[in-house]
Design an enzyme around this catalytic site. Structure first.
Site, PDB file in Angstrom:
ATOM      1  N   LYS A  15     -68.017 -29.021  13.955  1.00  0.00           N
ATOM      2  CA  LYS A  15     -68.692 -28.692  12.519  1.00  0.00           C
ATOM      3  C   LYS A  15     -67.720 -28.823  11.667  1.00  0.00           C
ATOM      4  CE  LYS A  15     -69.049 -25.257   9.881  1.00  0.00           C
ATOM      5  NZ  LYS A  15     -68.854 -26.234   8.489  1.00  0.00           N
ATOM      6  N   GLY A  28     -73.199 -28.016   8.047  1.00  0.00           N
ATOM      7  CA  GLY A  28     -73.760 -26.898   7.426  1.00  0.00           C
ATOM      8  C   GLY A  28     -72.654 -25.938   7.039  1.00  0.00           C
ATOM      9  N   GLY A  57     -71.926 -22.554  11.188  1.00  0.00           N
ATOM     10  CA  GLY A  57     -70.477 -22.279  11.857  1.00  0.00           C
ATOM     11  C   GLY A  57     -70.826 -20.944  12.654  1.00  0.00           C
ATOM     12  N   GLU A 116     -56.296 -21.245  13.878  1.00  0.00           N
ATOM     13  CA  GLU A 116     -55.110 -21.636  12.852  1.00  0.00           C
ATOM     14  C   GLU A 116     -55.394 -21.489  11.650  1.00  0.00           C
ATOM     15  OE1 GLU A 116     -52.300 -23.461  14.136  1.00  0.00           O
ATOM     16  OE2 GLU A 116     -52.938 -23.477  16.199  1.00  0.00           O
ATOM     17  N   CYS A 172     -51.863 -25.614   4.594  1.00  0.00           N
ATOM     18  CA  CYS A 172     -51.651 -24.462   5.019  1.00  0.00           C
ATOM     19  C   CYS A 172     -50.042 -24.168   5.265  1.00  0.00           C
ATOM     20  CB  CYS A 172     -52.201 -24.272   6.458  1.00  0.00           C
ATOM     21  SG  CYS A 172     -51.951 -25.621   7.581  1.00  0.00           S
ATOM     22  N   GLU A 208     -52.731 -16.341  -0.345  1.00  0.00           N
ATOM     23  CA  GLU A 208     -52.538 -18.012  -0.217  1.00  0.00           C
ATOM     24  C   GLU A 208     -53.486 -18.646  -1.089  1.00  0.00           C
ATOM     25  OE1 GLU A 208     -54.815 -19.737   3.036  1.00  0.00           O
ATOM     26  OE2 GLU A 208     -53.129 -20.963   3.276  1.00  0.00           O
TER      27      GLU A 208
HETATM   28  P1  NAD Z   1     -62.603 -21.772   5.605  1.00  0.00           P
HETATM   29  O1  NAD Z   1     -62.139 -20.776   6.163  1.00  0.00           O
HETATM   30  O2  NAD Z   1     -63.348 -21.334   4.353  1.00  0.00           O
HETATM   31  O3  NAD Z   1     -63.571 -22.755   6.223  1.00  0.00           O
HETATM   32  C1  NAD Z   1     -62.945 -23.445   7.499  1.00  0.00           C
HETATM   33  C2  NAD Z   1     -64.058 -23.907   8.239  1.00  0.00           C
HETATM   34  O4  NAD Z   1     -64.865 -22.976   8.888  1.00  0.00           O
HETATM   35  C3  NAD Z   1     -65.250 -24.607   7.411  1.00  0.00           C
HETATM   36  O5  NAD Z   1     -66.087 -25.786   8.473  1.00  0.00           O
HETATM   37  C4  NAD Z   1     -66.220 -23.485   7.274  1.00  0.00           C
HETATM   38  O6  NAD Z   1     -67.593 -24.170   6.999  1.00  0.00           O
HETATM   39  C5  NAD Z   1     -66.388 -22.774   8.390  1.00  0.00           C
HETATM   40  N1  NAD Z   1     -66.793 -21.389   8.330  1.00  0.00           N
HETATM   41  C6  NAD Z   1     -66.543 -20.664   7.233  1.00  0.00           C
HETATM   42  N2  NAD Z   1     -67.206 -19.384   7.704  1.00  0.00           N
HETATM   43  C7  NAD Z   1     -67.591 -19.289   8.838  1.00  0.00           C
HETATM   44  C8  NAD Z   1     -68.009 -18.686   9.766  1.00  0.00           C
HETATM   45  N3  NAD Z   1     -68.384 -17.109   9.393  1.00  0.00           N
HETATM   46  N4  NAD Z   1     -68.329 -18.900  11.059  1.00  0.00           N
HETATM   47  C9  NAD Z   1     -67.809 -19.839  11.592  1.00  0.00           C
HETATM   48  N5  NAD Z   1     -67.124 -20.968  10.695  1.00  0.00           N
HETATM   49  C10 NAD Z   1     -67.127 -20.573   9.353  1.00  0.00           C
HETATM   50  O7  NAD Z   1     -61.340 -22.592   5.068  1.00  0.00           O
HETATM   51  P2  NAD Z   1     -61.299 -23.823   4.342  1.00  0.00           P
HETATM   52  O8  NAD Z   1     -61.272 -23.503   2.983  1.00  0.00           O
HETATM   53  O9  NAD Z   1     -62.176 -24.876   4.840  1.00  0.00           O
HETATM   54  O10 NAD Z   1     -59.586 -24.330   4.372  1.00  0.00           O
HETATM   55  C11 NAD Z   1     -58.625 -23.822   3.752  1.00  0.00           C
HETATM   56  C12 NAD Z   1     -57.967 -22.744   4.888  1.00  0.00           C
HETATM   57  O11 NAD Z   1     -57.676 -23.229   6.010  1.00  0.00           O
HETATM   58  C13 NAD Z   1     -56.614 -22.246   4.340  1.00  0.00           C
HETATM   59  O12 NAD Z   1     -56.609 -20.724   4.351  1.00  0.00           O
HETATM   60  C14 NAD Z   1     -55.519 -23.090   5.153  1.00  0.00           C
HETATM   61  O13 NAD Z   1     -54.359 -22.376   5.063  1.00  0.00           O
HETATM   62  C15 NAD Z   1     -56.117 -23.036   6.361  1.00  0.00           C
HETATM   63  N6  NAD Z   1     -55.818 -24.150   7.109  1.00  0.00           N
HETATM   64  C16 NAD Z   1     -54.998 -23.773   8.122  1.00  0.00           C
HETATM   65  C17 NAD Z   1     -54.326 -24.742   8.856  1.00  0.00           C
HETATM   66  C18 NAD Z   1     -53.573 -24.655  10.231  1.00  0.00           C
HETATM   67  O14 NAD Z   1     -53.105 -25.272  10.928  1.00  0.00           O
HETATM   68  N7  NAD Z   1     -52.969 -23.242  10.220  1.00  0.00           N
HETATM   69  C19 NAD Z   1     -54.331 -26.128   8.683  1.00  0.00           C
HETATM   70  C20 NAD Z   1     -55.128 -26.449   7.638  1.00  0.00           C
HETATM   71  C21 NAD Z   1     -55.961 -25.585   6.989  1.00  0.00           C
END
Ligand code: NAD
Length: 499
Positions: free
Chosen positions: A184, A214, A220, A258, A292, A391
């Site tokens: 996803k 979605g 998700g 992650e 991140c 963050e």
């Molecule tokens: P997010 O948590 O909003 O979303 C990440 C993914 O999860 C998306 O596909 C989203 O649709 C999905 N998602 C959201 N709510 C969900 C739920 N309740 N159940 C299942 N899936 C769900 O994050 P983002 O805004 O897309 O990305 C930014 C974040 O990602 C930052 O906090 C960043 O630090 C982190 N990040 C971490 C790493 C790492 O390797 N540690 C790498 C890149 C980004």
């Protein structure tokens, strides 16, 4: 003047991909925007529970009934190499699609993200060619073998900040170890990953890799809660990660998370000053500041603090903000309007907390329609400021000074996160002491960032659970099975057989 061209004509409607066929979801239609112009460029059809169920069942069938997991290692290596080739053969189109949804700089997507994406397949092809098991002999005459078997169906959830580079790590690892998967992507950035999965269907059997689209709380969470999923590999924010683990926990589905970071970039007076300055700018402003692993808290030793901050601010003012397709651009737009507003809100928060805005903190006035931000740096009143604790995930740096090694360590570790730390010094005892003291999964010494795929990557504290990387992925994407047998027939006690 705003004169941005769309990097590419996107599909009018973004659909999903199940069982090697396009699939039309039964959920809502959601707009997808180009961050540079703020224009809607496409519509994404959301997958509801029944669509996710179809995708999981496709992966389940491919795993349980097809020969994918029993494929020879040689065949799987060949397929992984073909996946790599498909990315390299379609580099330009994939890069344009990724640019269109993310606003990331086209040059960097093509030259770095997609090279990494292609390499992820080669890396796991090479890794499985070295796979080995364990055998134990004991004095009672037994041999015990430890086998690693594919874990099953893997739910892969990717964020928007580097869709191809991050999702391919998960895809390549999952399928290399014989699993089937449902991916996803972020609902904001579906184009490149939909195209990728479509391309990979040329070499992967039906059901091995499916994709659903979605929003997180809808599609998700259906994926995370689905009883047919054996593992969840998630990259995203810490708050979301908690919810993912909570849902997965109900089925006892193991998760790799992650998550976010608020990494300290510690610059000692003993560092090579110029390199540390260059590294600090890269650490916070590359990838449009949305990473991140950004070095977002810049801790500088007091004796060089004023000069360092002044030069950092001067350099920041000269950064070229603009069209992601322009070769001269250094920072493109923020990925979405909501995210831009969130980052901007931290300029107010910072002032409220008594921090001083050194540069930026406003929308970029030249471009009013796209989501452009002036690269920003603040002088934090203390590490307690929200700009130092939360963050922000944008081109937004916070400066703090320190007087001693112990103080630097204390400030660096004073956060809920623990993803990476950067240390700049040419003094070996300082390097050794500080890297040992960092409560983070990764420490980079005298370098802005590097990722060794054979080594684990992931966070301490609220930055994650489990790790990605060669052996860490092998552990996560496989189940261990212990098989014991006697070397020769046993003389067993005969229950009920008389004396
Ligand atoms: P997010 O948590 O909003 O979303 C990440 C993914 O999860 C998306 O596909 C989203 O649709 C999905 N998602 C959201 N709510 C969900 C739920 N309740 N159940 C299942 N899936 C769900 O994050 P983002 O805004 O897309 O990305 C930014 C974040 O990602 C930052 O906090 C960043 O630090 C982190 N990040 C971490 C790493 C790492 O390797 N540690 C790498 C890149 C980004």
């Amino acid at each position: 003047m705003e004169n941005f061209l769309n990097p590419i004509e996107p599909p009018k409607i973004v659909k999903s991909w199940i069982d090697n066929e396009e699939s039309h979801g039964s959920g809502m239609e959601l707009p997808v925007f180009y961050p540079a112009t703020g224009n809607q460029v496409s519509i994404l059809v959301e997958d509801a529970y029944k669509d996710v169920d179809k995708a999981v069942m496709s992966a389940r069938n491919a795993f349980d009934k097809s020969s994918w997991r029993k494929q020879s290692v040689e065949k799987r290596i060949e397929i992984l190499e073909n996946c790599r080739k498909l990315i390299l053969d379609n580099l330009d189109e994939l890069a344009r699609l990724e640019c269109l949804a993310t606003g990331l700089i086209f040059r960097e997507i093509k030259g770095f993200h997609l090279q990494r994406a292609a390499y992820n397949f080669r890396f796991f092809a090479q890794y499985i060619s070295q796979a080995h098991g364990e055998r134990f002999d004991n004095t009672e005459g037994y041999i015990t073998l430890v086998n690693r078997e594919p874990a099953g169906v893997i739910g892969l959830i990717a964020p928007w900040n580097a869709p191809m580079a991050l999702a391919t790590m998960k895809i390549a690892a999952a399928i290399a170890f014989g699993n089937c998967a449902v991916l996803k992507p972020s609902e904001q950035t579906p184009f490149s990953l939909v195209k990728l999965v479509t391309l990979l269907s040329q070499v992967l059997p039906p059901g091995v890799l499916n994709l659903v689209n979605g929003r997180g709380p809808i599609t998700g969470s259906c994926l995370v809660s689905h009883p047919g999923v054996d593992r969840i590999s998630f990259t995203g924010g810490t708050v979301t990660g908690r919810s993912v683990m909570e849902h997965a926990g109900k089925q006892l589905t193991p998760c790799s998370l992650e998550l976010g970071g608020k990494s300290a970039n510690i610059i000692f007076a003993s560092a090579d000053y110029q390199r540390a300055l260059d590294g600090a700018l890269i650490g916070i402003y590359s990838n449009n500041g949305q990473q991140c692993l950004a070095g977002s808290r810049i801790l500088v030793e007091q004796t060089i603090f004023d000069q360092f901050v002044e030069e950092f601010v001067e350099r920041t003012k000269n950064i070229v903000v603009g069209d992601p397709l322009d070769d001269n651009t250094e920072i493109g737009p923020i990925a979405s309007k909501q995210h831009l507003e969130r980052i901007l809100s931290f300029a107010d928060v910072a002032q409220h907390d008594g921090d001083k805005i050194l540069v930026g903190g406003r929308r970029f006035s030249k471009y009013q329609n796209g989501y452009f931000l002036e690269p920003t740096a603040v002088l934090a009143k203390s590490n307690k400021s929200r700009a130092c604790q939360e963050e922000i995930f944008g081109p937004f740096a916070s400066f703090i000074s320190f007087k001693s090694e112990d103080e630097a360590i204390a400030i660096a570790n004073d956060t809920e996160f623990g993803l990476v730390s950067y240390v700049w010094s040419d003094h070996m005892p300082t390097i050794m002491n500080v890297s040992e003291a960092m409560r983070s999964g990764v420490v980079w010494i005298n370098t802005p960032m590097m990722r060794e795929l054979r080594a684990p990557f992931g966070g301490f504290k609220n930055s994650g659970v489990a790790r990605e990387g060669g052996y860490s992925c092998e552990q996560f994407y496989t189940e261990e099975k212990t098989v014991s047998l006697p070397k020769s027939p046993l003389n067993l006690k005969k229950f009920g057989g008389g004396k």
